[in-house]
Design an enzyme around this catalytic site. Structure first.
Site, mmCIF file in Angstrom:
data_model
loop_
_atom_site.group_PDB
_atom_site.id
_atom_site.type_symbol
_atom_site.label_atom_id
_atom_site.label_comp_id
_atom_site.label_asym_id
_atom_site.label_seq_id
_atom_site.Cartn_x
_atom_site.Cartn_y
_atom_site.Cartn_z
ATOM 1 N N HIS A 167 0.833 -1.255 -0.093
ATOM 2 C CA HIS A 167 0.016 -0.046 0.117
ATOM 3 C C HIS A 167 0.775 1.245 0.028
ATOM 4 C CE1 HIS A 167 -3.729 2.125 1.180
ATOM 5 N NE2 HIS A 167 -2.910 3.032 1.382
ATOM 6 N N GLU A 168 1.864 1.338 0.960
ATOM 7 C CA GLU A 168 2.634 2.596 0.987
ATOM 8 C C GLU A 168 3.720 2.601 -0.224
ATOM 9 O OE1 GLU A 168 1.645 4.318 3.085
ATOM 10 O OE2 GLU A 168 0.510 3.167 4.415
ATOM 11 N N HIS A 198 1.868 4.366 -2.897
ATOM 12 C CA HIS A 198 1.843 5.672 -2.616
ATOM 13 C C HIS A 198 3.341 6.288 -3.142
ATOM 14 C CE1 HIS A 198 -1.957 5.936 -0.790
ATOM 15 N NE2 HIS A 198 -1.530 5.509 0.509
#
Length: 237
Positions: A139-140, A143
């Site tokens: 997820h990160e 980003h």
């Protein structure tokens, strides 16, 4: 060889105190006697009980941090999605090493985070399994990829909404079983429903997007274009 000291929170003084000993070096009877005294208060003063409480907290905080470091390194070597995202970041000119993925303590509102200056934060005190860590790092890193590739401005609610939609959709964060464990079950477009909800919650934590209705409006505005953009994947993972 001295053991490493976790960043962010040092429950012991590394200048004067050794790190907590490995439990293998402790005497079993003594250890459980001390834990019994801690939880019952039998035979200890208030000050002694507080000392014992801090001792136990130090031991388990250190163990959780060390476990996080080991699992992170394992995932960077062996997880297909983590390795793929790291390769794509390197191709985009934003190579990430283990120093850019830091195990740190967090509050109860999140399990990870990304900052263009600090890199990826892995919340070792909020993760429940290696699978949870894998999804969180993925997820990160999405980003990070979006910031590297598209120069996002996280103060812009539409930019932030787009990367949260993509990260929730592509990382595994909205897998069916994970949603069921959260208590969310829908038989109609469950994946999309999860992505909308997770993205909206993330935006509401952004001080620039937490006014009533702003997060929902931003997510709705960009949802279709950002949800269908699966880069760097060919399809939803």
């Amino acid at each position: 060889m001295s053991q490493p000291t976790p960043p962010g929170r040092n429950p012991w003084n590394p200048e004067t105190d050794p790190p907590p000993k490995n439990t293998k070096d402790d005497k079993l009877v003594d250890r459980w006697t001390r834990y019994f005294r801690l939880y019952t208060g039998v035979g200890v003063t208030s000050a002694e009980r507080e000392t014992l409480r801090n001792e136990v907290a130090q031991r388990w905080d250190y163990k959780d941090w060390l476990k996080c470091e080991e699992q992170r390194d394992h995932l960077m070597r062996n997880s297909p999605i983590i390795r793929f995202l790291l390769d794509e970041l390197e191709k985009s000119g934003c190579a990430f090493s283990r120093e850019h993925l830091k195990c740190l303590p967090c509050d109860a509102t999140r399990s990870g985070g990304f900052s263009p200056k600090q890199g990826v934060q892995i919340c070792y005190n909020r993760l429940i399994s290696k699978g949870h860590m894998e999804d969180t790092i993925a997820h990160e890193l999405i980003h990070a990829y979006d910031h590297c590739k598209f120069k996002m401005d996280l103060r812009n609610c539409y930019h932030h909404a787009c990367t949260e939609i993509r990260a929730a959709s592509l990382s595994g964060d909205c897998r069916f079983l994970r949603e069921v464990r959260r208590g969310h079950l829908s038989f109609v477009k469950q994946h999309q429903v999860c992505v909308r909800r997770r993205a909206t919650l993330a935006l509401k934590a952004n001080p620039n997007c937490n006014a009533p209705g702003v997060a929902e409006e931003a997510v709705n505005k960009v949802f279709q274009s950002c949800f269908t953009d699966t880069r760097p994947f060919d399809e939803i993972y």
